[in-house]
Write a protein that holds these residues in place. Sequence first.
Motif, PDB file in Angstrom:
ATOM      1  N   ASP A  23       0.829  -1.207   0.000  1.00  0.00           N
ATOM      2  CA  ASP A  23       0.000   0.000   0.000  1.00  0.00           C
ATOM      3  C   ASP A  23       0.863   1.257   0.000  1.00  0.00           C
ATOM      4  OD1 ASP A  23      -2.194  -1.625   0.105  1.00  0.00           O
ATOM      5  OD2 ASP A  23      -2.411  -1.490   2.287  1.00  0.00           O
ATOM      6  N   GLU A  24       1.998   1.174   0.658  1.00  0.00           N
ATOM      7  CA  GLU A  24       2.879   2.336   0.764  1.00  0.00           C
ATOM      8  C   GLU A  24       4.226   1.885   1.273  1.00  0.00           C
ATOM      9  OE1 GLU A  24      -0.021   4.127   3.548  1.00  0.00           O
ATOM     10  OE2 GLU A  24       1.644   4.294   4.930  1.00  0.00           O
ATOM     11  N   LEU A  48      -4.678  12.675   8.258  1.00  0.00           N
ATOM     12  CA  LEU A  48      -4.392  11.759   9.355  1.00  0.00           C
ATOM     13  C   LEU A  48      -3.922  10.434   8.767  1.00  0.00           C
ATOM     14  CD1 LEU A  48      -7.506  12.498  11.579  1.00  0.00           C
ATOM     15  CD2 LEU A  48      -5.137  13.138  12.077  1.00  0.00           C
ATOM     16  N   GLY A  49      -3.100   9.718   9.516  1.00  0.00           N
ATOM     17  CA  GLY A  49      -2.614   8.418   9.053  1.00  0.00           C
ATOM     18  C   GLY A  49      -3.760   7.434   8.918  1.00  0.00           C
ATOM     19  N   GLY A  50      -3.717   6.604   7.864  1.00  0.00           N
ATOM     20  CA  GLY A  50      -4.739   5.572   7.692  1.00  0.00           C
ATOM     21  C   GLY A  50      -5.790   5.996   6.691  1.00  0.00           C
ATOM     22  N   ILE A  51      -5.755   5.381   5.501  1.00  0.00           N
ATOM     23  CA  ILE A  51      -6.747   5.666   4.472  1.00  0.00           C
ATOM     24  C   ILE A  51      -7.782   4.548   4.549  1.00  0.00           C
ATOM     25  CG2 ILE A  51      -7.087   6.119   1.994  1.00  0.00           C
ATOM     26  CD1 ILE A  51      -4.930   7.892   3.389  1.00  0.00           C
ATOM     27  N   GLN A  52      -9.038   4.916   4.768  1.00  0.00           N
ATOM     28  CA  GLN A  52     -10.076   3.877   4.837  1.00  0.00           C
ATOM     29  C   GLN A  52     -10.437   3.419   3.428  1.00  0.00           C
ATOM     30  OE1 GLN A  52     -13.350   5.460   7.193  1.00  0.00           O
ATOM     31  NE2 GLN A  52     -12.514   4.507   9.033  1.00  0.00           N
ATOM     32  N   TYR A 102      -8.704  11.555   5.689  1.00  0.00           N
ATOM     33  CA  TYR A 102      -9.251  12.417   6.746  1.00  0.00           C
ATOM     34  C   TYR A 102      -8.324  13.624   6.956  1.00  0.00           C
ATOM     35  CZ  TYR A 102     -12.719   8.851   7.690  1.00  0.00           C
ATOM     36  OH  TYR A 102     -13.769   7.975   7.567  1.00  0.00           O
ATOM     37  N   ASP A 121      -6.951  15.121  18.049  1.00  0.00           N
ATOM     38  CA  ASP A 121      -7.462  13.885  18.667  1.00  0.00           C
ATOM     39  C   ASP A 121      -8.980  13.910  18.768  1.00  0.00           C
ATOM     40  OD1 ASP A 121      -4.907  12.941  18.924  1.00  0.00           O
ATOM     41  OD2 ASP A 121      -4.707  13.456  21.050  1.00  0.00           O
ATOM     42  N   ARG A 142     -10.372  13.441  15.302  1.00  0.00           N
ATOM     43  CA  ARG A 142     -10.233  12.064  14.814  1.00  0.00           C
ATOM     44  C   ARG A 142     -11.329  11.174  15.407  1.00  0.00           C
ATOM     45  NH1 ARG A 142      -5.735  10.615  16.947  1.00  0.00           N
ATOM     46  NH2 ARG A 142      -6.924   9.658  18.621  1.00  0.00           N
ATOM     47  N   ILE A 193     -14.228   9.253  13.105  1.00  0.00           N
ATOM     48  CA  ILE A 193     -14.456   7.804  13.094  1.00  0.00           C
ATOM     49  C   ILE A 193     -15.912   7.490  13.469  1.00  0.00           C
ATOM     50  CG2 ILE A 193     -13.844   5.605  14.199  1.00  0.00           C
ATOM     51  CD1 ILE A 193     -11.030   6.652  14.579  1.00  0.00           C
TER      52      ILE A 193
END
Lengths: 458, 180
Positions: free
Chosen positions: A97-98, A192-196, A339, A351, A354, A358
């Motif tokens: 993915d990366e 933000l870290g993490g691509i859904q 995000y 925070d 985030r 979610i």
Amino acid sequence: MATTRKDGYRPGLVDISAGQVSREIFVNEEIYREELERLFARVWLFVGHESQIPKPGDYFVSGMGEESVILCRDRAGKVHVFLNSCRHRGMKVCRYDEGNTPVFTCPYHGWSYGTDGQLVGVPYFREAYHEKLDRSRWGLVEVPRTYLYKGTVWACWDSAAPPFLEYLGDFVRYLDLTLDGWDGSEGGTEILGGIQKWRIPCNWKFPAENFCGDSYHNISHRSVDLVGIGPSGTGRRDMRERQMARRLQVAFYERGHQTGVYLFPKDQATPPSYQHSPEVSEYFAHCEEERRKKRGEWGRLIGSPGEIFPNTALHPRQPRTIAVWHPRGAHQTEVWRWYVVDSAAPQEVKDFLRDYYIRYSGPGGMTEQDDMENWNYAHAASRGTIARRYPYSYEQGLGFETENYEWQGLRIPGTVMDITDAKSSEHNLRNLYRRWAEFMEAESWGELATWRLARAAE
Amino acid sequence: MDGNERISRLLLKQEVDEFLYYEADLLDARRYDDWLALLADDVRYWMPMRRNVKVDDLEREFTREGRDISWFDEGKQTLTRRVRQIQTGIHWAEEPVSRISHVISNIRLLEANPSWAEPAEVAVGCRFLVYRNRVETETDILVGKREDLLRRVEGELKITRRRILLDQNVLLSKNLTFFF
């Protein structure tokens, strides 16, 4: 208008003047295949964010239409987008993915490519190819057009397409509502870290039209409104700021982009929000003040969902996100969601946001879960031989659009529908299908860049 | 481990097995309020997303709790809201309600503190298979690992921490309206 042409693309599928769109364009597999060619191979698509590839050799595997592409920064720092497929026999050269790499090596026969796409390694080059293979001709297929804008990376397969900023036109000001800091600082955002990534069993245009500005689906979200996840503890969002504003839908007819916006009254402070956390509340109050100072009259504007034609969704107001509706066959969509937060926000604010994001968005999001149920079964119930004979209605507000909309000293670019009293219209949705039909009919960008024709005629 | 310790561990294992099966029964019987009562007030319920990364970069496989976007990053208050949403009767993604079975297996006691005989906390690993079928033919099968921290509160076990590692990259379910 092109969409009503009798000799054009499948006449009758999209009738904007009547506010009707055939179900065929959602469920017909032949139309879907034509979309891949006529739409996804010609438009500008969002492929990622520069902050995902900060260092030379960094890469992020993204998608354009159905195809896998590699967004990568070469050793000299230049950003490229490559088709993720070996030139020799087609194997994906990257299945991560990366990451960071000096080369992409195909695991099938071992051709390897530099981060600039050049073919740098061919096993048995001397023995089997007798050094006759012209390696300069067999580099990774590179997307010919890329553009970096305030951290976002865009790409387009069509060399004849207008440059990205021309593709956007004045709509860039609305894109800025997602990419600038809440305080109005240019490009003051990060992801933000993490691509859904997740799959929905529906045509990609169901989520696309929803994000263009479906202002009508309140019943969908009644349950989360009752339970309350809003940043001040009630509803699904904070509403006080919205209640004092003009609520507008803005469409760019020639380009196919559209968004909702809230326009605050002049000389009136924004009411407090994010009251579940004093720190977050204070942060946003401060940003509101700053933005109005920095941006003047334009600072009275905040965004609501919108879309860069055809499948990049913007959610400029918290939860601030960018989503791409990747087509995966006529009957399935793969959503990728980034995000977005203000880079300069204190960690506590990030925070808080985030957590809220979610709770609201994505497969676990208490708001969007219900959207996905609706898109799923709307699609399923439209596939039948009989069902397809009956078009969908997009008549809401038809004929009530305004050019040159102005309120309390601020003129709003685009064709506007003021829904402050009407509550809802399908103005923006019509715009999506108007442009969609033009793309499905036009043979080349020459016909699509109508603003150029108008300019030439002057 | 002496003989007494081994017996204590065995009894604890039996208690934990029954606790986790009971919990699964509550969820599958849609007894959500009873399920919430099994969660400690300070429960952390976290389900990261998983990336495809190189074998030498595996520390980046999971998104980070409290730092990155995840599928779930919850406390008791938000889990309670999720339950309340299902109970509104107009949460369309769960209305009509799904048919769900939680199959829990490979249960292992990882650690007990301060001791196997008097455990205030016990760390438990297991596999889950969550089967969801709804409306007519819509079916999801989600499989993965779970790491639970259970705490004894007034004699009863409570779930203090749940780490849910789903074995998927692109989530193949349209939504996550159920619990793990």
